[in-house]
Write an enzyme that holds these catalytic residues in place. Structure first.
Site, PDB file in Angstrom:
ATOM      1  N   ASP A 136       2.948   7.815  -0.830  1.00  0.00           N
ATOM      2  CA  ASP A 136       2.336   7.081   0.274  1.00  0.00           C
ATOM      3  C   ASP A 136       3.100   7.405   1.550  1.00  0.00           C
ATOM      4  OD1 ASP A 136       0.657   5.878  -1.579  1.00  0.00           O
ATOM      5  OD2 ASP A 136       1.949   4.129  -1.826  1.00  0.00           O
ATOM      6  N   GLU A 141       3.547  -2.913   4.373  1.00  0.00           N
ATOM      7  CA  GLU A 141       3.501  -1.568   3.790  1.00  0.00           C
ATOM      8  C   GLU A 141       4.743  -0.765   4.183  1.00  0.00           C
ATOM      9  OE1 GLU A 141       1.672  -0.259   1.571  1.00  0.00           O
ATOM     10  OE2 GLU A 141      -0.164  -1.443   1.500  1.00  0.00           O
TER      11      GLU A 141
END
EC number: 3.2.1.17
Length: 129
Positions: free
Chosen positions: A52, A35
């Site tokens: 994000d 991520e």
């Protein structure tokens, strides 16, 4: 802050992520690797206008408030900026809420694509935990 692999594993373990909702520590370290590359300052804008944030790339549409995502739910009741701290407590606490939401770790696309069904124990191998 960019965490070392074992450093992150130790911090996540201390904050209670090992086997949280049945997901071993290796799953969480693997997810963080793909991520954010272990970087707490990572941010990525999505096509829907949400962003994000942090080491686990937590989304502003649902989980945090960044003041610029239309219709944000802020289900973790935190400013998204808290997810960029070198202290990962806020990210971990919010991740616990996300993983309890019904889809488990499938909520993280990188986990689903890169970690799920692999030997995730490799991510904590050799770490003193």
């Amino acid at each position: 802050k960019v965490y070392g692999r074992c450093e992150l594993a130790a911090a996540m373990k201390r904050l209670g992520l090992d086997n949280y909702r049945g997901y071993s520590l290796g799953n969480w370290v693997c997810a963080a690797k793909f991520e954010s590359n272990f970087n707490t300052h990572a941010t990525n804008r999505n096509t829907d206008g949400s962003t994000d944030y942090g080491i686990l790339q937590i989304n502003s549409r649902w989980w945090c408030n960044d003041g610029r995502t239309p219709g944000s739910r802020n289900l973790c009741n935190i400013p998204c900026s808290a997810l960029l701290s070198s202290d990962i407590t806020a990210s971990v606490n919010c991740a616990k809420k996300i993983v309890s939401d019904g889809n488990g770790m499938n909520a993280w696309v990188a986990w689903r694509n890169r970690c799920k069904g692999t030997d995730v124990h490799a991510w904590i191998r050799g770490c003193r935990l």
